[in-house]
Design a protein around this motif. Structure first.
Motif, PDB file in Angstrom:
ATOM      1  N   GLY A  12       0.692  -1.364   0.281  1.00  0.00           N
ATOM      2  CA  GLY A  12      -0.083  -0.614  -0.008  1.00  0.00           C
ATOM      3  C   GLY A  12       1.072   0.820   0.101  1.00  0.00           C
ATOM      4  O   GLY A  12       0.457   1.654   0.759  1.00  0.00           O
ATOM      5  N   LEU A  13       2.012   0.775  -0.633  1.00  0.00           N
ATOM      6  CA  LEU A  13       2.812   2.265  -0.478  1.00  0.00           C
ATOM      7  C   LEU A  13       2.398   3.308  -1.716  1.00  0.00           C
ATOM      8  O   LEU A  13       4.077   3.041  -2.663  1.00  0.00           O
ATOM      9  CB  LEU A  13       4.029   1.838   0.103  1.00  0.00           C
ATOM     10  CG  LEU A  13       3.973   1.091   0.950  1.00  0.00           C
ATOM     11  CD1 LEU A  13       5.468   0.907   1.730  1.00  0.00           C
ATOM     12  CD2 LEU A  13       4.323   2.269   2.071  1.00  0.00           C
ATOM     13  N   ILE A  14       1.474   3.816  -1.504  1.00  0.00           N
ATOM     14  CA  ILE A  14       1.727   4.606  -3.419  1.00  0.00           C
ATOM     15  C   ILE A  14       2.511   5.914  -3.411  1.00  0.00           C
ATOM     16  O   ILE A  14       3.531   5.749  -4.804  1.00  0.00           O
ATOM     17  CB  ILE A  14       0.579   5.410  -3.558  1.00  0.00           C
ATOM     18  CG1 ILE A  14      -0.680   3.745  -3.002  1.00  0.00           C
ATOM     19  CG2 ILE A  14       0.058   5.594  -4.677  1.00  0.00           C
ATOM     20  CD1 ILE A  14      -1.035   2.800  -4.353  1.00  0.00           C
ATOM     21  N   GLU A  15       3.202   6.201  -2.362  1.00  0.00           N
ATOM     22  CA  GLU A  15       4.260   7.435  -2.124  1.00  0.00           C
ATOM     23  C   GLU A  15       5.104   6.622  -2.900  1.00  0.00           C
ATOM     24  O   GLU A  15       5.937   7.989  -3.953  1.00  0.00           O
ATOM     25  CB  GLU A  15       3.685   8.477  -1.618  1.00  0.00           C
ATOM     26  CG  GLU A  15       3.020   8.491  -0.674  1.00  0.00           C
ATOM     27  CD  GLU A  15       2.336  10.201  -1.601  1.00  0.00           C
ATOM     28  OE1 GLU A  15       3.036  10.738  -2.643  1.00  0.00           O
ATOM     29  OE2 GLU A  15       1.028   9.958  -2.493  1.00  0.00           O
ATOM     30  N   VAL A  16       5.791   5.486  -2.460  1.00  0.00           N
ATOM     31  CA  VAL A  16       7.225   5.346  -2.871  1.00  0.00           C
ATOM     32  C   VAL A  16       6.722   4.900  -4.345  1.00  0.00           C
ATOM     33  O   VAL A  16       8.044   4.694  -5.385  1.00  0.00           O
ATOM     34  CB  VAL A  16       7.489   4.237  -2.239  1.00  0.00           C
ATOM     35  CG1 VAL A  16       8.382   2.810  -2.982  1.00  0.00           C
ATOM     36  CG2 VAL A  16       7.702   4.274  -0.655  1.00  0.00           C
ATOM     37  N   VAL A  17       5.673   4.416  -5.458  1.00  0.00           N
ATOM     38  CA  VAL A  17       5.251   3.649  -6.270  1.00  0.00           C
ATOM     39  C   VAL A  17       5.302   5.026  -7.047  1.00  0.00           C
ATOM     40  O   VAL A  17       6.493   5.308  -8.489  1.00  0.00           O
ATOM     41  CB  VAL A  17       4.293   3.254  -6.445  1.00  0.00           C
ATOM     42  CG1 VAL A  17       3.872   2.957  -8.138  1.00  0.00           C
ATOM     43  CG2 VAL A  17       4.229   2.456  -6.106  1.00  0.00           C
ATOM     44  N   LYS A  18       5.072   5.879  -6.625  1.00  0.00           N
ATOM     45  CA  LYS A  18       5.384   7.739  -7.577  1.00  0.00           C
ATOM     46  C   LYS A  18       6.662   8.200  -7.670  1.00  0.00           C
ATOM     47  O   LYS A  18       7.311   8.892  -8.749  1.00  0.00           O
ATOM     48  CB  LYS A  18       4.034   8.602  -6.459  1.00  0.00           C
ATOM     49  CG  LYS A  18       3.014   8.668  -6.791  1.00  0.00           C
ATOM     50  CD  LYS A  18       1.664   9.247  -6.604  1.00  0.00           C
ATOM     51  CE  LYS A  18       0.601   9.205  -6.617  1.00  0.00           C
ATOM     52  NZ  LYS A  18      -0.289  10.470  -5.989  1.00  0.00           N
ATOM     53  N   GLY A  19       7.611   8.399  -6.149  1.00  0.00           N
ATOM     54  CA  GLY A  19       8.840   8.659  -6.311  1.00  0.00           C
ATOM     55  C   GLY A  19       9.870   7.978  -7.381  1.00  0.00           C
ATOM     56  O   GLY A  19      10.792   7.840  -7.895  1.00  0.00           O
ATOM     57  N   SER A  20       9.284   6.184  -7.011  1.00  0.00           N
ATOM     58  CA  SER A  20      10.346   5.698  -7.784  1.00  0.00           C
ATOM     59  C   SER A  20       9.881   5.797  -9.158  1.00  0.00           C
ATOM     60  O   SER A  20      10.775   5.950 -10.032  1.00  0.00           O
ATOM     61  CB  SER A  20       9.340   3.979  -7.780  1.00  0.00           C
ATOM     62  OG  SER A  20      10.637   3.490  -8.923  1.00  0.00           O
ATOM     63  N   LEU A  21       8.902   6.486  -9.741  1.00  0.00           N
ATOM     64  CA  LEU A  21       8.190   6.369 -11.133  1.00  0.00           C
ATOM     65  C   LEU A  21       9.176   7.976 -11.591  1.00  0.00           C
ATOM     66  O   LEU A  21       9.745   8.388 -12.711  1.00  0.00           O
ATOM     67  CB  LEU A  21       6.767   6.659 -11.820  1.00  0.00           C
ATOM     68  CG  LEU A  21       6.549   5.315 -11.176  1.00  0.00           C
ATOM     69  CD1 LEU A  21       5.302   5.700 -11.778  1.00  0.00           C
ATOM     70  CD2 LEU A  21       6.468   4.469 -12.532  1.00  0.00           C
ATOM     71  N   VAL A  22       8.606   8.992 -11.046  1.00  0.00           N
ATOM     72  CA  VAL A  22       9.047  10.083 -10.664  1.00  0.00           C
ATOM     73  C   VAL A  22      11.126  10.148 -11.082  1.00  0.00           C
ATOM     74  O   VAL A  22      11.524  10.488 -12.399  1.00  0.00           O
ATOM     75  CB  VAL A  22       9.115  11.113  -9.649  1.00  0.00           C
ATOM     76  CG1 VAL A  22       9.863  12.537  -9.770  1.00  0.00           C
ATOM     77  CG2 VAL A  22       7.573  10.972 -10.001  1.00  0.00           C
TER      78      VAL A  22
ATOM     79  N   SER B  30       4.331  13.694 -17.569  1.00  0.00           N
ATOM     80  CA  SER B  30       4.404  11.911 -16.554  1.00  0.00           C
ATOM     81  C   SER B  30       4.785  13.276 -15.448  1.00  0.00           C
ATOM     82  O   SER B  30       4.117  12.123 -13.874  1.00  0.00           O
ATOM     83  CB  SER B  30       6.024  12.013 -16.977  1.00  0.00           C
ATOM     84  OG  SER B  30       6.021  11.413 -18.282  1.00  0.00           O
ATOM     85  N   VAL B  31       5.280  13.709 -15.012  1.00  0.00           N
ATOM     86  CA  VAL B  31       4.849  14.649 -13.695  1.00  0.00           C
ATOM     87  C   VAL B  31       3.826  15.354 -12.935  1.00  0.00           C
ATOM     88  O   VAL B  31       3.084  15.116 -12.169  1.00  0.00           O
ATOM     89  CB  VAL B  31       6.397  16.089 -13.787  1.00  0.00           C
ATOM     90  CG1 VAL B  31       6.218  16.524 -12.171  1.00  0.00           C
ATOM     91  CG2 VAL B  31       7.434  15.098 -13.919  1.00  0.00           C
ATOM     92  N   MET B  32       2.811  15.931 -13.959  1.00  0.00           N
ATOM     93  CA  MET B  32       2.266  16.268 -14.113  1.00  0.00           C
ATOM     94  C   MET B  32       0.733  14.831 -13.260  1.00  0.00           C
ATOM     95  O   MET B  32      -0.109  14.936 -12.581  1.00  0.00           O
ATOM     96  CB  MET B  32       0.971  17.528 -14.900  1.00  0.00           C
ATOM     97  CG  MET B  32       2.028  18.661 -14.683  1.00  0.00           C
ATOM     98  SD  MET B  32       0.886  19.258 -15.793  1.00  0.00           S
ATOM     99  CE  MET B  32       0.288  18.874 -17.443  1.00  0.00           C
ATOM    100  N   ALA B  33       0.747  13.538 -14.225  1.00  0.00           N
ATOM    101  CA  ALA B  33      -0.199  12.614 -13.607  1.00  0.00           C
ATOM    102  C   ALA B  33      -0.001  12.348 -12.345  1.00  0.00           C
ATOM    103  O   ALA B  33      -0.383  11.646 -11.692  1.00  0.00           O
ATOM    104  CB  ALA B  33       0.178  12.060 -15.288  1.00  0.00           C
ATOM    105  N   LEU B  34       1.907  11.945 -12.183  1.00  0.00           N
ATOM    106  CA  LEU B  34       1.558  11.692 -10.674  1.00  0.00           C
ATOM    107  C   LEU B  34       1.717  12.166  -9.859  1.00  0.00           C
ATOM    108  O   LEU B  34       1.045  12.260  -8.632  1.00  0.00           O
ATOM    109  CB  LEU B  34       3.606  11.297 -10.661  1.00  0.00           C
ATOM    110  CG  LEU B  34       3.970   9.874 -11.702  1.00  0.00           C
ATOM    111  CD1 LEU B  34       5.444  10.256 -11.665  1.00  0.00           C
ATOM    112  CD2 LEU B  34       3.437   8.435 -11.027  1.00  0.00           C
ATOM    113  N   MET B  35       1.193  13.830 -10.022  1.00  0.00           N
ATOM    114  CA  MET B  35       1.282  14.658  -8.511  1.00  0.00           C
ATOM    115  C   MET B  35      -0.352  14.566  -8.419  1.00  0.00           C
ATOM    116  O   MET B  35      -0.732  14.995  -7.277  1.00  0.00           O
ATOM    117  CB  MET B  35       1.505  16.480  -9.321  1.00  0.00           C
ATOM    118  CG  MET B  35       2.373  16.465  -9.532  1.00  0.00           C
ATOM    119  SD  MET B  35       3.282  17.879 -10.154  1.00  0.00           S
ATOM    120  CE  MET B  35       2.206  19.302  -9.245  1.00  0.00           C
ATOM    121  N   LEU B  36      -1.483  13.791  -9.338  1.00  0.00           N
ATOM    122  CA  LEU B  36      -2.694  13.545  -8.960  1.00  0.00           C
ATOM    123  C   LEU B  36      -2.408  12.860  -8.123  1.00  0.00           C
ATOM    124  O   LEU B  36      -2.287  12.061  -7.258  1.00  0.00           O
ATOM    125  CB  LEU B  36      -3.081  12.768 -10.404  1.00  0.00           C
ATOM    126  CG  LEU B  36      -2.877  13.665 -11.815  1.00  0.00           C
ATOM    127  CD1 LEU B  36      -4.816  13.551 -12.665  1.00  0.00           C
ATOM    128  CD2 LEU B  36      -4.215  15.446 -11.190  1.00  0.00           C
TER     129      LEU B  36
END
Length: 88
Positions: free
Chosen positions: A30-40, A82-88
């Motif tokens: 359930g670590l969504i922020e880790v996934v977002k950080g990894s993608l960025v 990509s960055v805008m999509a991950l900010m959602l």
């Protein structure tokens, strides 16, 4: 040695294996922020590090370098989307 097509396929498939493994385990926890950080991080390293290394290595062998405005616009647009999509 493999040809350019097979080499590109292997690079695309195995080059992101670490990100995929991190994503799977992080999503299971359930670590969504880790996934977002990894993608960025992956996006930034691929776009900025590779571009910087291209400038550096190209500068050693060419006094003046020329770049395609279309390619620069495409890469910039992909980065922003990509960055805008991950900010959602």
């Amino acid at each position: 040695q493999v040809g350019p097509a097979l080499g590109g396929l292997l690079n695309a498939t195995l080059g992101n294996a670490v990100e995929m493994i991190i994503t799977v385990f992080a999503l299971q926890e359930g670590l969504i922020e880790v996934v977002k950080g990894s993608l960025v991080g992956s996006i930034l390293s691929n776009l900025l590090f590779v571009l910087g290394m291209s400038f550096l290595v190209g500068g050693f062998s060419h006094k003046e370098q020329k770049f395609s405005q279309t390619e620069v616009s495409t890469q910039t647009s992909l980065l922003l989307i990509s960055v805008m999509a991950l900010m959602l």
